[in-house]
Structure formats: C-alpha cells, structure tokens
Design a protein around this motif. Structure first.
Motif, PDB file in Angstrom:
ATOM      1  N   PRO A 191     -61.216  24.171  84.091  1.00 57.23           N
ATOM      2  CA  PRO A 191     -61.325  25.088  85.228  1.00 57.23           C
ATOM      3  C   PRO A 191     -60.587  26.415  85.035  1.00 57.23           C
ATOM      4  CG  PRO A 191     -60.964  22.876  86.025  1.00 57.23           C
ATOM      5  CD  PRO A 191     -60.805  22.824  84.526  1.00 57.23           C
ATOM      6  N   HIS A 215     -64.263  29.445  86.640  1.00 58.72           N
ATOM      7  CA  HIS A 215     -64.515  28.791  87.920  1.00 58.72           C
ATOM      8  C   HIS A 215     -64.978  29.821  88.939  1.00 58.72           C
ATOM      9  CE1 HIS A 215     -60.189  29.909  88.272  1.00 58.72           C
ATOM     10  NE2 HIS A 215     -60.538  30.226  89.517  1.00 58.72           N
ATOM     11  N   MET A 238     -59.309  22.479  93.611  1.00 58.96           N
ATOM     12  CA  MET A 238     -60.294  22.648  92.549  1.00 58.96           C
ATOM     13  C   MET A 238     -61.238  21.453  92.574  1.00 58.96           C
ATOM     14  SD  MET A 238     -61.317  24.701  90.147  1.00 58.96           S
ATOM     15  CE  MET A 238     -59.917  25.713  89.656  1.00 58.96           C
ATOM     16  N   ARG A 286     -65.406  20.107  91.165  1.00 54.52           N
ATOM     17  CA  ARG A 286     -66.536  20.381  90.270  1.00 54.52           C
ATOM     18  C   ARG A 286     -67.781  20.140  91.104  1.00 54.52           C
ATOM     19  NH1 ARG A 286     -65.900  21.418  84.870  1.00 54.52           N
ATOM     20  NH2 ARG A 286     -63.868  20.850  84.074  1.00 54.52           N
ATOM     21  N   PRO A 313     -66.726  24.297  87.728  1.00 54.99           N
ATOM     22  CA  PRO A 313     -65.510  24.299  88.534  1.00 54.99           C
ATOM     23  C   PRO A 313     -65.655  25.230  89.747  1.00 54.99           C
ATOM     24  CG  PRO A 313     -64.981  24.521  86.214  1.00 54.99           C
ATOM     25  CD  PRO A 313     -66.458  24.721  86.348  1.00 54.99           C
TER      26      PRO A 313
END
Length: 127
Positions: A68, A72, A108, A110, A116
C-alpha cells in the motif's frame, strides 16, 4: 497546471466502475462502450480523478502484490468506521487501522480488485 487524472489499467473496467460508483460515491464523467472501455470517474466534488481502462497492450499489474505504500487511493471521509464497514461488506478487505499522533484516523483496505484503498479522517485537512 491543474491535475486532471490518474490512469489505471485493470482486468475488468466495468466491474471496477460499478464497485466504485456504488460504494465510493464516484460518478462517471465520460465512458467508452467499446474496448478498452475507458471510463473517467470523478469524486463527490466533481473533479476527474481516475481514468480506468482494460488495455491488454500494456501490462495489467497484480495490485495484490503491491505494498500500500507503493500505491493507493485515498478518500477523506467523515464517518470512517461506517465507511470501513460498508466497504468491507461490499468486498473490501482490512489491511490496517491506526491513529496518528495528531489524532487523525487512517484505515487501509484493499478493494475487491486488490487495489489499496485508504480512508482518512484527518484532524487537519490536507487541502
């Protein structure tokens, strides 16, 4: 200069666009109905931020293999816990959830495509 967009090659443009418009308040600004199905998505402010396409003439990265911190998307959100649970229910996976010394809250995830996706509730906005 004014930032216009960031482009991303994905396996399935239409699935990606559906997920982000359904779950991240993004809107379609322009769209191609034929290959490579290029779509320009805007955030809730109406700015064009992401160009999405499925173009086999270029490598489509395995986003699951990217850390990430390499790449991201980040979204500012007010109710960060609500949005986290909403996105997880829609297929996102939690990577980490932490608070900074200044009290900012960062999550964070996914997305279902391995990209990400960061949620930010900052004590002092960036812009």
């Amino acid at each position: 200069m004014i930032f216009e967009h960031f482009a991303l090659n994905v396996l399935n443009t239409l699935e990606f666009v559906e997920w982000y418009t359904s779950n991240c308040e993004m809107k379609i600004a322009r769209a191609m109905t034929t290959s490579p199905f290029t779509h320009f998505l805007t955030d809730s402010t109406g700015r064009t931020v992401i160009e999405i396409y499925s173009n086999p003439s270029a490598k489509i990265p395995d986003y699951n293999l990217m850390h990430p911190l390499e790449f991201h998307f980040a979204f500012t959100v007010n109710d960060i816990e609500y949005v986290k649970e909403k996105l997880i229910s829609a297929g996102a996976k939690l990577v980490e959830d932490f608070k900074l010394e200044d009290g900012s809250h960062i999550i964070m995830l996914r997305d279902p495509f391995g990209i990400p996706l960061q949620l930010c509730r900052r004590t002092k906005p960036l812009v």
